[in-house]
Design a protein around this motif. Structure first.
Motif, PDB file in Angstrom:
ATOM      1  N   ARG A  49      11.253  16.712   0.285  1.00  0.00           N
ATOM      2  CA  ARG A  49      12.337  17.115   1.191  1.00  0.00           C
ATOM      3  C   ARG A  49      11.856  18.175   2.175  1.00  0.00           C
ATOM      4  O   ARG A  49      12.223  18.158   3.354  1.00  0.00           O
ATOM      5  N   MET A  50      11.012  19.082   1.702  1.00  0.00           N
ATOM      6  CA  MET A  50      10.505  20.136   2.576  1.00  0.00           C
ATOM      7  C   MET A  50       9.638  19.545   3.692  1.00  0.00           C
ATOM      8  O   MET A  50       9.707  19.963   4.844  1.00  0.00           O
ATOM      9  N   TRP A  51       8.812  18.565   3.366  1.00  0.00           N
ATOM     10  CA  TRP A  51       7.975  17.926   4.391  1.00  0.00           C
ATOM     11  C   TRP A  51       8.835  17.222   5.431  1.00  0.00           C
ATOM     12  O   TRP A  51       8.535  17.241   6.624  1.00  0.00           O
ATOM     13  N   ILE A  52       9.924  16.595   4.958  1.00  0.00           N
ATOM     14  CA  ILE A  52      10.814  15.903   5.887  1.00  0.00           C
ATOM     15  C   ILE A  52      11.501  16.920   6.802  1.00  0.00           C
ATOM     16  O   ILE A  52      11.611  16.710   8.017  1.00  0.00           O
ATOM     17  N   LEU A  53      11.967  18.042   6.234  1.00  0.00           N
ATOM     18  CA  LEU A  53      12.636  19.069   7.035  1.00  0.00           C
ATOM     19  C   LEU A  53      11.690  19.678   8.071  1.00  0.00           C
ATOM     20  O   LEU A  53      12.100  20.042   9.170  1.00  0.00           O
ATOM     21  N   GLN A  54      10.421  19.785   7.728  1.00  0.00           N
ATOM     22  CA  GLN A  54       9.441  20.350   8.649  1.00  0.00           C
ATOM     23  C   GLN A  54       8.992  19.357   9.713  1.00  0.00           C
ATOM     24  O   GLN A  54       8.217  19.713  10.595  1.00  0.00           O
ATOM     25  N   GLY A  55       9.482  18.131   9.635  1.00  0.00           N
ATOM     26  CA  GLY A  55       9.149  17.133  10.644  1.00  0.00           C
ATOM     27  C   GLY A  55       7.760  16.545  10.506  1.00  0.00           C
ATOM     28  O   GLY A  55       7.199  16.050  11.494  1.00  0.00           O
ATOM     29  N   ILE A  56       7.188  16.591   9.323  1.00  0.00           N
ATOM     30  CA  ILE A  56       5.880  15.960   9.107  1.00  0.00           C
ATOM     31  C   ILE A  56       6.072  14.453   9.129  1.00  0.00           C
ATOM     32  O   ILE A  56       6.764  13.889   8.277  1.00  0.00           O
ATOM     33  N   GLN A  57       5.466  13.812  10.105  1.00  0.00           N
ATOM     34  CA  GLN A  57       5.665  12.370  10.291  1.00  0.00           C
ATOM     35  C   GLN A  57       4.471  11.615   9.728  1.00  0.00           C
ATOM     36  O   GLN A  57       3.369  11.687  10.246  1.00  0.00           O
ATOM     37  N   ARG A  58       4.727  10.895   8.678  1.00  0.00           N
ATOM     38  CA  ARG A  58       3.712  10.056   8.036  1.00  0.00           C
ATOM     39  C   ARG A  58       4.363   8.746   7.627  1.00  0.00           C
ATOM     40  O   ARG A  58       5.596   8.624   7.597  1.00  0.00           O
ATOM     41  N   LEU A  59       3.534   7.787   7.323  1.00  0.00           N
ATOM     42  CA  LEU A  59       4.036   6.562   6.717  1.00  0.00           C
ATOM     43  C   LEU A  59       3.918   6.744   5.212  1.00  0.00           C
ATOM     44  O   LEU A  59       2.827   6.821   4.662  1.00  0.00           O
ATOM     45  N   TRP A  60       5.085   6.825   4.559  1.00  0.00           N
ATOM     46  CA  TRP A  60       5.111   7.093   3.124  1.00  0.00           C
ATOM     47  C   TRP A  60       5.086   5.773   2.374  1.00  0.00           C
ATOM     48  O   TRP A  60       5.869   4.874   2.644  1.00  0.00           O
ATOM     49  N   VAL A  61       4.187   5.656   1.415  1.00  0.00           N
ATOM     50  CA  VAL A  61       4.099   4.481   0.545  1.00  0.00           C
ATOM     51  C   VAL A  61       4.505   4.932  -0.838  1.00  0.00           C
ATOM     52  O   VAL A  61       3.860   5.802  -1.442  1.00  0.00           O
ATOM     53  N   THR A  62       5.594   4.350  -1.360  1.00  0.00           N
ATOM     54  CA  THR A  62       6.153   4.853  -2.608  1.00  0.00           C
ATOM     55  C   THR A  62       6.876   3.726  -3.339  1.00  0.00           C
ATOM     56  O   THR A  62       6.668   2.548  -3.035  1.00  0.00           O
ATOM     57  N   THR A  63       7.727   4.116  -4.297  1.00  0.00           N
ATOM     58  CA  THR A  63       8.509   3.144  -5.066  1.00  0.00           C
ATOM     59  C   THR A  63       9.959   3.190  -4.607  1.00  0.00           C
ATOM     60  O   THR A  63      10.389   4.094  -3.886  1.00  0.00           O
ATOM     61  N   SER A  64      10.750   2.217  -5.061  1.00  0.00           N
ATOM     62  CA  SER A  64      12.114   2.051  -4.554  1.00  0.00           C
ATOM     63  C   SER A  64      13.032   3.209  -4.934  1.00  0.00           C
ATOM     64  O   SER A  64      14.050   3.429  -4.282  1.00  0.00           O
ATOM     65  N   GLN A  65      12.712   3.971  -5.973  1.00  0.00           N
ATOM     66  CA  GLN A  65      13.617   5.050  -6.387  1.00  0.00           C
ATOM     67  C   GLN A  65      13.668   6.191  -5.373  1.00  0.00           C
ATOM     68  O   GLN A  65      14.541   7.043  -5.444  1.00  0.00           O
ATOM     69  N   TRP A  66      12.759   6.182  -4.383  1.00  0.00           N
ATOM     70  CA  TRP A  66      12.764   7.208  -3.352  1.00  0.00           C
ATOM     71  C   TRP A  66      13.582   6.798  -2.138  1.00  0.00           C
ATOM     72  O   TRP A  66      13.606   7.518  -1.136  1.00  0.00           O
ATOM     73  N   ASP A  67      14.277   5.663  -2.231  1.00  0.00           N
ATOM     74  CA  ASP A  67      15.108   5.219  -1.105  1.00  0.00           C
ATOM     75  C   ASP A  67      16.182   6.250  -0.778  1.00  0.00           C
ATOM     76  O   ASP A  67      16.473   6.526   0.382  1.00  0.00           O
TER      77      ASP A  67
END
Length: 669
Positions: free
Chosen positions: A99-117
């Motif tokens: 959440r902190m990375w998202i708030l800071q505007g770090i733009q990446r392509l995240w590869v993860t599992t469905s529970q992070w939807d």
């Protein structure tokens, strides 16, 4: 009930390989589950040659995490990769970090599992093909009737907090206070129709599906246990609530097909490998998310066919098929090879051109491939071309020039011989030993012509003849010069009526020098032919793009023995002529012989280093030129002055002139 993600690492690495990503970041929870995934992922990356740009292990302890949060943020922000793998539970400290990375505007392509939807849809983003989430979800179909059930569900009839919080999970943070009050005080008439289809996945999340399958597994186990008790007439409904050990025996052997159509097998020894659906998730403003299935991964398929992506769906969801780049080094194109520096990761390298006559026709090769002997590398060094066969031919400028020089010089020598034959009764011709002059001129004619053996397509006969012929002919020529020089010396040194010196001169003993020296050279040549004769050889390295047909000398020792013997004769002739240079000048050719042998020795001394530094056709041309130059030196220094007197100054070619210039005696050479 939750399936183990045994094939998740393989699925993710297969996705990396498909998009040519070999430089990705990894963030996991510092627990047993995260460490197991790290172990699985490293095993797959080593096989598939994918490198981890960084590995961030988020501690479970919140205080420990907060003390290191800045370090984790800097690590991901400064990394050159655009793709980051996230693996862990959404309720762990990793979720706070994400959440902190998202708030800071770090733009990446995240590869993860469905529970992070859920976490990724809590923020507002604009659609961007270089960002978003690629989520791997266990494949399962939509449950029939569940959509209608949820939309008509009245939450006031249930005390389940999950259903009560279902709506709040997808309501935008900008919802008005009146909306909240409506939900709070008028819940008796509220349904869940407001849940938009874009926000609520009717196919269930993995956790919900696991619960759904667990309920059915319990039902099947109870059913089997009741049937067993009926058959044994020992049914006891009151014991069901308190005794679970009997139920566990039936539960661990349950095997059925749930209403969705998936096989549920509770026997861990026969656990089936689960399929993965791959979803691309992007977020629009105001909490509206877009989740599109873009592929599947089936681990039980043959290698290379396990991953299947829907390219048209990727283009529809992202607006382009161009995915972000995630490589440590730019690809080495054909013509280059990878050069790994010490201390760098396997995926990080420099590109260096292939060495001479080596190629690489693929991208990112570790070693260049050497071209065969009959081929050479093109300018780009990505393809081998067939070499052209060539030799020092008569039709090329160099060969044509040398052959014309040889013919012209031999013709000129024939003319000189004709002049000597025509004017053989003149004093200047008689004074220079007519027999030796004829032998020398004839040997020079053939010496010029033998250079033609070095030009043209080599074969076994010409390779043998060219070395043997010029060796013997030059021996005859040099030994003749030596005989003429000794004759001059003897003629001027006979100052007393001693019979021995006169006998040597009158009997023509100096003329025996020619056959004696020639026989020695013939013996050396015979040994050369017997030990290792010259032969046709192929020179594929001297000239780029050409295969040169040349004559191999065979025994190098024999070749230099012949050449050394010839040089010793020339040096001896030069020494004798040099000592006789100051004798009386009336028809004395001692000076001419000195200059001729000086020129001859100079040519062959220069020949050796130039010959060794040359290759291919140039080497043959140097040898031919040396033969022509040394022969022309003998012809010019010895016979041209005499021809000048015979043809241009005939008044000097008389016995009276001879007597006028003679002081005490007339040499007969």
């Amino acid at each position: 009930m939750a399936p183990k993600d045994t094939a998740l690492a393989l699925a993710m690495v297969s996705l990396m390989i498909h998009f040519n990503w070999n430089w990705v970041g990894l963030t996991i929870s510092d627990d047993d589950k995260g460490l197991q995934f790290l172990s699985d992922l490293r095993g797959e990356t080593e096989v598939q040659r994918v490198c981890l740009a960084f590995v961030i292990m988020i501690p479970v302890n919140m205080e420990l995490y907060m003390s290191r949060a800045e370090m984790y943020n800097n690590q991901i922000e400064t990394s050159s990769t655009n793709v980051v793998i996230i693996y862990g539970d959404t309720g762990s400290t990793l979720a706070v970090c994400f959440r902190m990375w998202i708030l800071q505007g770090i733009q990446r392509l995240w590869v993860t599992t469905s529970q992070w939807d859920i976490i990724t849809t809590m923020r507002d983003f604009t659609l961007d093909s270089f960002h978003g989430t690629l989520a791997f979800a266990h494949h399962h179909a939509e449950i029939s009737g569940f959509k209608n059930y949820v939309q008509t569900l009245n939450p006031s009839k249930y005390t389940d907090m999950f259903l009560a919080g279902l709506g709040w999970m997808y309501i935008s943070g900008e919802a008005s206070t009146s909306s909240c009050k409506t939900l709070e005080y008028d819940s008796s008439n509220v349904s869940l129709k407001w849940l938009m289809l874009q926000s609520f996945d009717m196919a269930f999340s993995d956790d919900a599906y696991d619960i759904y399958s667990a309920v059915y597994a319990m039902a099947h186990a109870l059913h089997e246990m009741l049937l067993h008790q009926v058959e044994n007439q020992s049914i006891n409904l009151r014991a069901l609530d308190s005794d679970c050990s009997q139920l566990h025996l039936f539960l661990q052997n349950v095997h059925f097909v749930n209403p969705v159509g998936d096989v549920i097998n509770m026997n861990q020894k026969e656990k089936l490998q689960g399929e993965y659906g791959i979803y691309h998730i992007c977020n629009f403003p105001r909490g509206v998310g877009l989740k599109v299935k873009v592929g599947e991964f089936k681990p039980y398929f043959p290698h290379g066919q396990q991953l299947h992506l829907y390219e048209d769906m990727i283009e529809w969801a992202t607006g382009t098929r161009q995915m972000p780049s995630a490589v440590c080094s730019v690809d080495c194109h054909p013509g280059f090879r990878k050069f790994h520096q010490e201390g760098m990761a396997a995926c990080c390298f420099d590109c260096t051109p292939c060495p001479a006559n080596e190629i690489s026709n693929e991208t990112d090769v570790d070693q260049c491939m050497k071209c065969p002997e009959d081929q050479y590398a093109n300018t780009e060094q990505n393809h081998c071309l067939r070499k052209d066969v060539t030799f020092l031919g008569f039709d090329e400028p160099l060969g044509m020039t040398l052959s014309c020089m040889a013919l012209c010089l031999s013709a000129f020598t024939v003319m000189v011989l004709g002049v000597f034959v025509k004017y053989q009764d003149t004093p200047i011709v008689k004074a220079n030993n007519l027999t030796l002059s004829y032998i020398l001129l004839i040997s020079l004619i053939f010496s010029f012509l033998c250079s033609l053996l070095f030009i043209g397509h080599p074969n076994s006969a010409t390779c043998v003849l060219q070395q043997i012929t010029y060796g013997i002919l030059f021996t005859v020529a040099v030994s003749t010069v030596l005989a003429k020089t000794i004759t001059v010396v003897l003629a001027f040194k006979v100052t007393s009526p001693g019979r021995r010196m006169k006998w040597l001169l009158v009997s023509g003993v100096p003329n025996y020098i020619i056959p004696f020296c020639t026989i020695i050279q013939i013996i050396l040549c015979a040994i050369w032919l017997g030990v290792s004769p010259p032969s046709v050889d192929i020179d594929a390295h001297s000239e780029h793009g050409y295969i040169i047909i040349v004559c191999n000398k065979g025994s190098v020792t024999a070749f230099y023995s012949v050449l050394g013997y010839l040089g010793s004769l020339a040096l001896g002739s030069f020494t004798v002529a040099f000592l006789a240079r100051n004798l009386p000048d009336t028809f004395n050719e001692a000076k001419f012989l000195t200059f001729s042998m000086l020129l001859f020795c100079s040519v062959w001394v220069t020949f050796l280093p130039v010959y060794h530094s040359s290759k291919g056709k140039i080497m043959m041309a140097v040898e031919v030129f040396s033969i022509l130059a040394s022969s022309a030196g003998l012809l010019g220094c010895i016979f041209v002055p005499k021809c000048y007197i015979i043809l241009i100054r005939p008044e000097r070619n008389s016995l009276q002139k001879l007597r006028e210039k003679s002081s005490s005696r007339t040499p007969i050479s």
